[in-house]
Design an enzyme around this catalytic site. Structure first.
Site, PDB file in Angstrom:
ATOM      1  N   PRO A 182       8.392  -3.621  -7.083  1.00 31.47           N
ATOM      2  CG  PRO A 182       9.835  -4.307  -5.259  1.00 31.47           C
ATOM      3  CD  PRO A 182       9.033  -3.053  -5.879  1.00 31.47           C
ATOM      4  CG  ASN A 183       8.999  -9.385  -6.960  1.00 33.10           C
ATOM      5  OD1 ASN A 183       9.716  -9.876  -7.761  1.00 33.10           O
ATOM      6  ND2 ASN A 183       9.541  -9.154  -5.855  1.00 33.10           N
ATOM      7  NE  ARG A 188       4.902 -11.280  -5.982  1.00 33.88           N
ATOM      8  CZ  ARG A 188       4.860 -10.042  -5.413  1.00 33.88           C
ATOM      9  NH1 ARG A 188       4.091  -9.073  -5.854  1.00 33.88           N
ATOM     10  NH2 ARG A 188       5.448  -9.916  -4.224  1.00 33.88           N
ATOM     11  CE1 TYR A 247       0.435  -9.786  -3.179  1.00 38.61           C
ATOM     12  CE2 TYR A 247       1.722 -11.494  -3.933  1.00 38.61           C
ATOM     13  CZ  TYR A 247       1.594 -10.378  -3.028  1.00 38.61           C
ATOM     14  OH  TYR A 247       2.334 -10.041  -1.995  1.00 38.61           O
ATOM     15  CG  ASN A 283       1.237  -2.203  -4.300  1.00 38.03           C
ATOM     16  OD1 ASN A 283       2.045  -2.378  -3.261  1.00 38.03           O
ATOM     17  ND2 ASN A 283       0.420  -3.360  -4.734  1.00 38.03           N
ATOM     18  CB  ALA A 297       9.193  -6.301  -1.212  1.00 42.17           C
ATOM     19  CG  HIS A 339       6.986  -4.559   4.072  1.00 40.13           C
ATOM     20  ND1 HIS A 339       5.751  -4.101   4.425  1.00 40.13           N
ATOM     21  CD2 HIS A 339       6.683  -5.271   3.003  1.00 40.13           C
ATOM     22  CE1 HIS A 339       4.735  -4.558   3.704  1.00 40.13           C
ATOM     23  NE2 HIS A 339       5.325  -5.407   2.837  1.00 40.13           N
ATOM     24  CD  GLU A 358       0.737   1.985   2.211  1.00 42.11           C
ATOM     25  OE1 GLU A 358       0.387   2.540   3.403  1.00 42.11           O
ATOM     26  OE2 GLU A 358       1.559   0.843   2.668  1.00 42.11           O
ATOM     27  CG  HIS A 406      -0.419  -2.669   0.692  1.00 42.77           C
ATOM     28  ND1 HIS A 406       0.977  -2.791  -0.024  1.00 42.77           N
ATOM     29  CD2 HIS A 406      -0.247  -1.544   1.376  1.00 42.77           C
ATOM     30  CE1 HIS A 406       1.651  -1.967   0.587  1.00 42.77           C
ATOM     31  NE2 HIS A 406       1.033  -1.324   1.391  1.00 42.77           N
ATOM     32  CB  SER A 435      -2.300  -9.303  -0.005  1.00 40.87           C
ATOM     33  OG  SER A 435      -1.091  -8.563   0.281  1.00 40.87           O
ATOM     34  NE  ARG A 494       0.695 -11.682   2.599  1.00 39.69           N
ATOM     35  CZ  ARG A 494       1.381 -11.705   1.692  1.00 39.69           C
ATOM     36  NH1 ARG A 494       1.274 -10.307   0.725  1.00 39.69           N
ATOM     37  NH2 ARG A 494       2.371 -12.330   0.973  1.00 39.69           N
ATOM     38  NE  ARG A 554       4.240 -10.368   3.250  1.00 42.44           N
ATOM     39  CZ  ARG A 554       4.925 -10.666   2.232  1.00 42.44           C
ATOM     40  NH1 ARG A 554       5.238  -9.552   1.624  1.00 42.44           N
ATOM     41  NH2 ARG A 554       5.678 -11.866   1.866  1.00 42.44           N
TER      42      ARG A 554
HETATM   43  C1  DQA Z   1       2.042  -6.177  -1.506  1.00 41.90           C
HETATM   44  C2  DQA Z   1       2.242  -6.538  -0.304  1.00 41.90           C
HETATM   45  C3  DQA Z   1       3.734  -6.478  -0.089  1.00 41.90           C
HETATM   46  O1  DQA Z   1       4.020  -7.257   1.336  1.00 41.90           O
HETATM   47  C4  DQA Z   1       4.428  -7.536  -1.048  1.00 41.90           C
HETATM   48  O2  DQA Z   1       5.851  -7.408  -0.733  1.00 41.90           O
HETATM   49  C5  DQA Z   1       4.021  -7.019  -2.347  1.00 41.90           C
HETATM   50  C6  DQA Z   1       2.591  -6.772  -2.662  1.00 41.90           C
HETATM   51  C7  DQA Z   1       0.550  -6.175  -2.136  1.00 41.90           C
HETATM   52  O3  DQA Z   1       0.029  -5.582  -2.912  1.00 41.90           O
HETATM   53  O4  DQA Z   1      -0.393  -6.904  -1.353  1.00 41.90           O
HETATM   54  O5  DQA Z   1       4.948  -7.388  -3.295  1.00 41.90           O
HETATM   55  O6  DQA Z   1       2.261  -4.755  -1.740  1.00 41.90           O
END
Ligand code: DQA
Length: 147
Positions: A9-10, A17, A22, A73, A76, A79, A97, A99, A101, A106, A110
């Site tokens: 998501p997102n 964003r 990011y 990835n 959210a 978690h 996996e 990420h 960030s 953080r 997370r």
């Molecule tokens: C993320 C880190 C997650 O905590 C966050 O909710 C994301 C992006 C990252 O790529 O750093 O949506 O997975």
């Protein structure tokens, strides 16, 4: 060899964003880079994004017997999602996996990752380049396991 790259998501909102976290490059740029890195590695790839947990579970189940590796990835859902962890365990496909960030530096919420309990490796804090690292690493991990 074929990889499925899954973004949660997102991540489709990259660019807009939280650019401080990011970066300013958008999701289409990330997809183009992943395609180029896969081509360089000689790996076929399919890229998939969804904002819905169950849709991601369905996509992982559909990958059974069709792909050699998964790069995910879960955003959210990293978690919170036992369902995504269980789907990965069910299909048994080698997984990395990623990420963008550095989640380990953080917020406390997370620090938990369910997917990490299954993933062969977690890559964080490398920005978009983390996907390139994941593609190259997963290819050699799979080849080493076959020999
Ligand atoms: C993320 C880190 C997650 O905590 C966050 O909710 C994301 C992006 C990252 O790529 O750093 O949506 O997975």
């Amino acid at each position: 060899m074929k990889f499925l790259i899954i973004n949660g998501p997102n991540l489709n909102m990259l660019g807009l964003r939280e650019p401080d976290v990011y970066g300013r490059r958008d999701y289409a740029t990330l997809c183009a880079l992943c395609e180029a890195w896969c081509a360089e590695a000689g790996v076929e790839c399919e890229i998939f994004q969804s904002n819905h947990e169950g849709v991601i579970v369905d996509r992982i189940q559909e990958a059974y017997g069709k792909v050699d590796g998964i790069i995910i990835n879960p955003a959210a859902y990293t978690h919170t999602s036992v369902a995504i962890l269980d789907a990965l365990k069910a299909v048994g496909i080698p997984t990395v996996e990623v990420h963008i960030s550095k989640v380990s530096e953080r917020e406390e919420f997370r620090q938990v990752s369910f997917v990490r309990l299954y993933a062969a490796r977690t890559i964080e804090g490398m920005g978009f380049d983390g996907y390139g690292e994941a593609i190259r690493w997963l290819k050699s991990y799979i080849l080493t396991r076959k020999n």
